[in-house]
Design a protein around this motif. Structure first.
Motif, PDB file in Angstrom:
ATOM      1  N   LEU A 162       0.830  -1.214   0.000  1.00 34.45           N
ATOM      2  CA  LEU A 162       0.000   0.000   0.000  1.00 34.45           C
ATOM      3  C   LEU A 162       0.863   1.262   0.000  1.00 34.45           C
ATOM      4  CD1 LEU A 162      -2.698  -0.975   2.674  1.00 34.45           C
ATOM      5  CD2 LEU A 162      -3.157  -0.464   0.269  1.00 34.45           C
ATOM      6  N   PHE A 163       1.810   1.333   0.941  1.00 30.14           N
ATOM      7  CA  PHE A 163       2.567   2.574   1.141  1.00 30.14           C
ATOM      8  C   PHE A 163       3.864   2.629   0.337  1.00 30.14           C
ATOM      9  CE2 PHE A 163      -0.139   2.246   4.837  1.00 30.14           C
ATOM     10  CZ  PHE A 163      -0.520   3.546   5.105  1.00 30.14           C
ATOM     11  N   GLY A 164       4.311   1.454  -0.140  1.00 31.30           N
ATOM     12  CA  GLY A 164       5.582   1.408  -0.845  1.00 31.30           C
ATOM     13  C   GLY A 164       6.756   1.207   0.096  1.00 31.30           C
ATOM     14  N   TYR A 165       6.583   1.490   1.348  1.00 34.23           N
ATOM     15  CA  TYR A 165       7.598   1.240   2.376  1.00 34.23           C
ATOM     16  C   TYR A 165       6.902   1.248   3.725  1.00 34.23           C
ATOM     17  CZ  TYR A 165       7.696   6.316   3.347  1.00 34.23           C
ATOM     18  OH  TYR A 165       7.377   7.599   3.689  1.00 34.23           O
ATOM     19  N   LEU A 166       7.692   1.068   4.795  1.00 36.40           N
ATOM     20  CA  LEU A 166       7.068   0.974   6.122  1.00 36.40           C
ATOM     21  C   LEU A 166       7.580   2.069   7.043  1.00 36.40           C
ATOM     22  CD1 LEU A 166       7.288  -2.908   6.643  1.00 36.40           C
ATOM     23  CD2 LEU A 166       5.238  -1.596   6.078  1.00 36.40           C
ATOM     24  N   PRO A 167       7.053   3.298   6.897  1.00 38.58           N
ATOM     25  CA  PRO A 167       7.463   4.367   7.815  1.00 38.58           C
ATOM     26  C   PRO A 167       7.018   4.019   9.235  1.00 38.58           C
ATOM     27  CG  PRO A 167       5.611   5.074   6.468  1.00 38.58           C
ATOM     28  CD  PRO A 167       6.032   3.738   5.955  1.00 38.58           C
ATOM     29  N   ILE A 168       7.639   4.667  10.194  1.00 41.57           N
ATOM     30  CA  ILE A 168       7.395   4.315  11.594  1.00 41.57           C
ATOM     31  C   ILE A 168       5.914   4.475  11.962  1.00 41.57           C
ATOM     32  CG2 ILE A 168       7.960   6.597  12.575  1.00 41.57           C
ATOM     33  CD1 ILE A 168       9.184   3.228  13.960  1.00 41.57           C
ATOM     34  N   GLU A 169       5.233   5.463  11.347  1.00 41.71           N
ATOM     35  CA  GLU A 169       3.802   5.650  11.634  1.00 41.71           C
ATOM     36  C   GLU A 169       3.001   4.406  11.259  1.00 41.71           C
ATOM     37  OE1 GLU A 169       5.761   7.611   9.950  1.00 41.71           O
ATOM     38  OE2 GLU A 169       5.301   9.741  10.180  1.00 41.71           O
ATOM     39  N   VAL A 170       3.381   3.792  10.118  1.00 42.82           N
ATOM     40  CA  VAL A 170       2.657   2.606   9.668  1.00 42.82           C
ATOM     41  C   VAL A 170       2.946   1.434  10.601  1.00 42.82           C
ATOM     42  CG1 VAL A 170       2.465   0.931   7.777  1.00 42.82           C
ATOM     43  CG2 VAL A 170       2.579   3.380   7.279  1.00 42.82           C
ATOM     44  N   GLN A 171       4.219   1.303  10.999  1.00 42.75           N
ATOM     45  CA  GLN A 171       4.563   0.231  11.932  1.00 42.75           C
ATOM     46  C   GLN A 171       3.791   0.384  13.236  1.00 42.75           C
ATOM     47  OE1 GLN A 171       8.850  -0.486  12.380  1.00 42.75           O
ATOM     48  NE2 GLN A 171       9.160   0.686  10.506  1.00 42.75           N
ATOM     49  N   ASP A 172       3.672   1.616  13.689  1.00 40.65           N
ATOM     50  CA  ASP A 172       2.965   1.884  14.931  1.00 40.65           C
ATOM     51  C   ASP A 172       1.484   1.511  14.796  1.00 40.65           C
ATOM     52  OD1 ASP A 172       2.807   2.867  17.579  1.00 40.65           O
ATOM     53  OD2 ASP A 172       1.851   4.699  16.818  1.00 40.65           O
ATOM     54  N   TYR A 173       0.924   1.850  13.637  1.00 42.36           N
ATOM     55  CA  TYR A 173      -0.483   1.542  13.375  1.00 42.36           C
ATOM     56  C   TYR A 173      -0.712   0.029  13.412  1.00 42.36           C
ATOM     57  CZ  TYR A 173      -5.107   2.262  11.323  1.00 42.36           C
ATOM     58  OH  TYR A 173      -6.458   2.302  11.110  1.00 42.36           O
ATOM     59  N   ILE A 174       0.208  -0.722  12.780  1.00 45.96           N
ATOM     60  CA  ILE A 174       0.087  -2.188  12.763  1.00 45.96           C
ATOM     61  C   ILE A 174       0.195  -2.747  14.184  1.00 45.96           C
ATOM     62  CG2 ILE A 174       1.216  -4.331  12.005  1.00 45.96           C
ATOM     63  CD1 ILE A 174       2.093  -2.803   9.452  1.00 45.96           C
ATOM     64  N   ALA A 175       1.143  -2.206  14.963  1.00 44.53           N
ATOM     65  CA  ALA A 175       1.350  -2.687  16.324  1.00 44.53           C
ATOM     66  C   ALA A 175       0.079  -2.526  17.155  1.00 44.53           C
ATOM     67  CB  ALA A 175       2.518  -1.943  16.965  1.00 44.53           C
ATOM     68  N   ARG A 176      -0.530  -1.346  17.033  1.00 45.72           N
ATOM     69  CA  ARG A 176      -1.761  -1.112  17.790  1.00 45.72           C
ATOM     70  C   ARG A 176      -2.892  -2.007  17.297  1.00 45.72           C
ATOM     71  NH1 ARG A 176      -1.269   3.897  20.587  1.00 45.72           N
ATOM     72  NH2 ARG A 176       0.713   4.824  19.973  1.00 45.72           N
ATOM     73  N   GLY A 177      -2.986  -2.118  15.953  1.00 44.03           N
ATOM     74  CA  GLY A 177      -4.079  -2.900  15.366  1.00 44.03           C
ATOM     75  C   GLY A 177      -4.009  -4.368  15.757  1.00 44.03           C
ATOM     76  N   LEU A 178      -2.800  -4.924  15.815  1.00 44.09           N
ATOM     77  CA  LEU A 178      -2.661  -6.348  16.127  1.00 44.09           C
ATOM     78  C   LEU A 178      -2.397  -6.566  17.620  1.00 44.09           C
ATOM     79  CD1 LEU A 178      -0.476  -7.591  13.117  1.00 44.09           C
ATOM     80  CD2 LEU A 178      -2.920  -7.919  13.448  1.00 44.09           C
ATOM     81  N   ASP A 179      -2.322  -5.443  18.352  1.00 45.31           N
ATOM     82  CA  ASP A 179      -2.108  -5.495  19.792  1.00 45.31           C
ATOM     83  C   ASP A 179      -0.803  -6.203  20.152  1.00 45.31           C
ATOM     84  OD1 ASP A 179      -2.734  -4.846  22.340  1.00 45.31           O
ATOM     85  OD2 ASP A 179      -4.011  -6.584  22.708  1.00 45.31           O
TER      86      ASP A 179
END
Lengths: 597, 162
Positions: free
Chosen positions: B37-54
């Motif tokens: 989706l984003f083309g890379y994994l900026p820290i904001e996206v990693q943070d979003y995934i972490a919260r989403g998957l708990d």
């Protein structure tokens, strides 16, 4: 089913796709439609034919005409001449190895195929891998039907045991035994297909997945029935987009036909498969690291025991088999273990697929009975070395394997004979090296790979391989010291004994085996600061042959650093202290008077 | 972080997370979808995934940095991957890579200042019959010689200026 008078098979493997086979298919469809022949002639995109060197490859049946290096603009001629008028287009027919008169060129007459026996690759290049009906027409899913229609799980395991099949991924562990170990114990259990084919120079698993994906799905379901597992995972490299796509299609079709999912063939047996993609880590081909990766962790290996059959992915008993191993299973079930064990040598049954590459005329995939000699593979199937150069060694087993020198060309290849001469079967990469390849540099190349791919969990691999690489880098740059060879041997043996997983335990092999057979090359680098193959740049010397030099002075004018001197009265010479080894003088000299040593 | 990330992409990511949340071992498939989706994994996206998957962000970051396919920085418009497998190596891949470095003026793993090319070395692409091989985006160029490189690069330069 519709009948066609001719079939045009176009290779859709990665090699041929890279050289434009998709456009060739488009062109065939276009030109055939233009002439209203689409109900008479069928165009099929198949998996890999194996002879990648000749790609893109097109075969036209019923004649079996083998066209090589076809370009999109050639297609009109094939349609017009061959398909319409029945005249084979001689100029495009494969002529690579001169074994048969040109007009008779078909698959079974080409030297490359004559010595081969195709079991794991039997459908590759024959069927359309995106159509389950074609697999079923080749007796596909018959093995699964046979198993579910009356074999007990123990019978299935015994059949695999009796066949003598051993793991094709590297170590050669008996497959039936793996299955037997997973029969009892806790539930749920899992079947994992290791399709993380990471060895550089090995691509047989990719070709099976691209050319015959259902064979792998069928085998996994059979394994699931044998040990009582209902979930399978295929862990495949993301670098293989065509394989990923075709596996997805195959899983979808198998579900639609009721060959995956609940109550397969009306039995009580449920089995489904999920695809997981790797993300570019070589160590994940190691089974326990692969489990970590499926679970969503960093791909770090775990100590064994517990072995996967006891505690594998998600903590459940797990059978993990490699792609080529699985591709043999349906055939073994249908044709019986005796049929399979009659092929091969005493302790290595069946066939092995090799990815033949490097300095050899016919690069590509070959499947031969175990016990075939290296000489047969390199010279009879591979067509020898290009440019009349001399064979120096064959590298097998990738970064875990070793180099086999010319003196062992007649060794029958199987798991045990390769181990005895200090190499290993590995996954089946077979890179041919000629007189221009420096064995010290090849060892350095593999070590660089393992250092880069070491996961860092255990010190022998993380630190030890790096120290070995530093020594090798010193040697190839002309700074080797007496005692370096002994240091490499000592360090290498220690790493082999103490590293945690297969990656580290086998990482020193390329170094140890090249020292064993080519110690003189190491010594020349260290003691004489000379690279016998003339490959290592730091040790190379540019020399002007005074007899060939015409004293024209072009080299001296081309030299960017003014290292060349001479005049009309005396031949030109190169001052090694000034020379930067750029190679410009060799390029410019019209008399071939300059060479490297 | 320079560019602001598109909120629509986060909505799409949310759907991916919902789809995989109850699967066993959801982290890698979610991260792979996020990178698509984003083309890379900026820290904001990693943070979003972490919260989403708990799960802890450190675990997401740990996985992102372990696997070579996950990118923490955006790539250039065109990604050049040079196959460094054995078959390509013995048939001269190093010379092809050296020529690319020279023509682009960058090291392996870097992006040109104009953002047109990212140069990376890659593991065996499995077309050993065509060695040496490079891949630019999804197109494979085989049986290369170092002198073929300028012409190939020009094609992409012209495509941009056109």
């Amino acid at each position: 089913m519709e009948l066609f008078r001719s079939h045009v098979l176009v290779c859709g493997g990665t090699g041929c796709t890279s050289s434009g086979s998709a456009q060739i298919i488009e062109q065939f469809e276009k030109h055939i439609a233009e002439r209203g022949l689409e109900r008479e002639i069928k165009v099929v995109r198949t998996g890999c034919f194996g002879l990648c060197e000749a790609g893109p490859v097109v075969i036209v049946y019923p004649e079996g005409a083998f066209y090589s290096r076809v370009k999109p603009e050639d297609v009109n001629e094939i349609v017009e001449e061959h398909l319409l008028k029945g005249r084979i287009v001689q100029r495009l027919i494969y002529k690579g190895d001169g074994a048969a008169p040109e007009r008779e060129r078909s698959l079974d007459k080409i030297g490359f195929y004559k010595k081969q026996k195709r079991i794991a690759l039997r459908n590759c290049g024959v069927i359309d891998p995106e159509n389950i009906d074609e697999y079923i027409a080749m007796d596909g899913y018959q093995a699964l039907a046979k198993v579910l229609g009356g074999m007990k799980p123990m019978d299935v395991v015994n059949t695999v045991l009796e066949s003598g099949l051993r793991g094709r991924g590297g170590a050669g562990f008996p497959t039936g035994l793996k299955w037997k170990f997973a029969m009892g114990g806790a539930t749920p259990k899992y079947i994992v297909c290791n399709a993380d084919e990471g060895d550089p120079g090995a691509f047989m698993d990719r070709s099976v997945l691209e050319g015959d994906p259902h064979a792998v799905l069928e085998a996994m379901a059979i394994a699931g029935y044998a040990v009582g597992a209902s979930q399978g995972y295929i862990y495949v490299r993301a670098e293989y987009p065509i394989a990923v796509k075709r596996l997805g299609i195959a899983i979808g079709q198998a579900r639609e036909y009721g060959l995956l999912g609940k109550n397969i063939f009306g039995s009580e047996f449920d089995f489904d498969i999920e695809l997981r993609l790797g993300a570019g880590a070589f160590v994940c081909g190691e089974e326990t690291a692969l489990f970590s990766s499926i679970e969503g962790e960093r791909g770090e290996p775990r100590p064994k025991p517990p072995f996967p059959a006891v505690k594998g992915v998600f903590g459940g008993p797990t059978i993990i088999n490699n792609v080529e191993t699985l591709a043999n299973i349906p055939q073994i079930i249908v044709r019986g273990p005796e049929w399979f064990s009659a092929i091969g040598t005493e302790k290595s049954k069946g066939t092995k697929v090799f990815a033949l590459g490097g300095k050899v005329n016919n690069t590509g995939l070959v499947e031969v009975p175990m016990g075939t000699t290296l000489r047969e593979i390199v010279y009879e199937i591979g067509g020898g070395i290009p440019g009349g150069k001399a064979f120096k060694a064959a590298q097998t087993g990738g970064p875990s394997g070793g180099c086999i020198p010319a003196e062992h060309l007649d060794t029958p290849i199987d798991y045990d004979s390769l181990a005895a001469i200090g190499s290993m079967m590995g996954s089946g990469g077979l890179i041919v090296l000629d007189e221009d390849d420096c064995m010290v540099d090849i060892a350095r190349f593999f070590l660089e790979f393992t250092v880069d791919e070491s996961c860092g969990k255990c010190p022998p691999c993380r630190i030890g391989t790096r120290r070995m690489l530093e020594i090798l880098e010193r040697i190839v740059s002309g700074k080797g010291e007496p005692g370096d060879i002994d240091k490499l041997i000592k360090l290498g043996s220690t790493i082999k004994r103490t590293a945690m997983c297969g990656l580290g335990q086998s990482a020193p092999n390329p170094v140890l085996s090249t020292i064993r057979y080519f110690r003189d090359e190491y010594e020349a680098h260290i003691n004489e600061k000379r690279c016998p193959a003339g490959h290592c740049k730091a040790l190379m010397r540019y020399i002007i042959d005074p007899d060939k030099c015409k004293r024209c002075g072009i080299c001296a004018r081309a030299c960017p650093v003014g290292a060349i001197s001479g005049d009309k009265t005396r031949p030109y010479t190169i001052d090694p202290a000034v020379c930067v080894k750029c190679g410009l003088c060799i390029e410019k000299c019209r008399f071939g008077a300059i060479y490297t040593k | 972080m320079g560019k602001k990330l598109d909120p629509k992409l986060f909505e799409a990511l949310e759907q991916v997370i919902v789809r995989y949340k109850d699967h066993k071992g959801p982290l890698m498939p979610v991260m792979q979808a996020a990178q698509d989706l984003f083309g890379y994994l900026p820290i904001e996206v990693q943070d979003y995934i972490a919260r989403g998957l708990d799960i802890p962000l450190v675990k997401v970051y740990g996985v992102a940095t372990f696997y070579s396919q996950f990118k923490l920085e955006p790539n250039g418009e065109n990604t050049i991957s040079v196959c460094l497998g054995t078959a390509c190596y013995v048939r001269g891949a190093q010379k092809v890579l050296d020529r690319l470095k020279e023509e682009l003026g960058i090291e392996e793993g870097k992006t040109t200042p104009d953002g047109l090319f990212t140069l990376s070395g890659t593991r065996c692409l499995g077309c050993c019959g065509l060695a040496p091989v490079i891949m630019i985006n999804d197109d494979v160029y085989g049986r290369l010689k170092p002198d073929d490189i300028p012409g190939i690069l020009d094609k992409y330069r012209r495509a941009r200026s056109a």
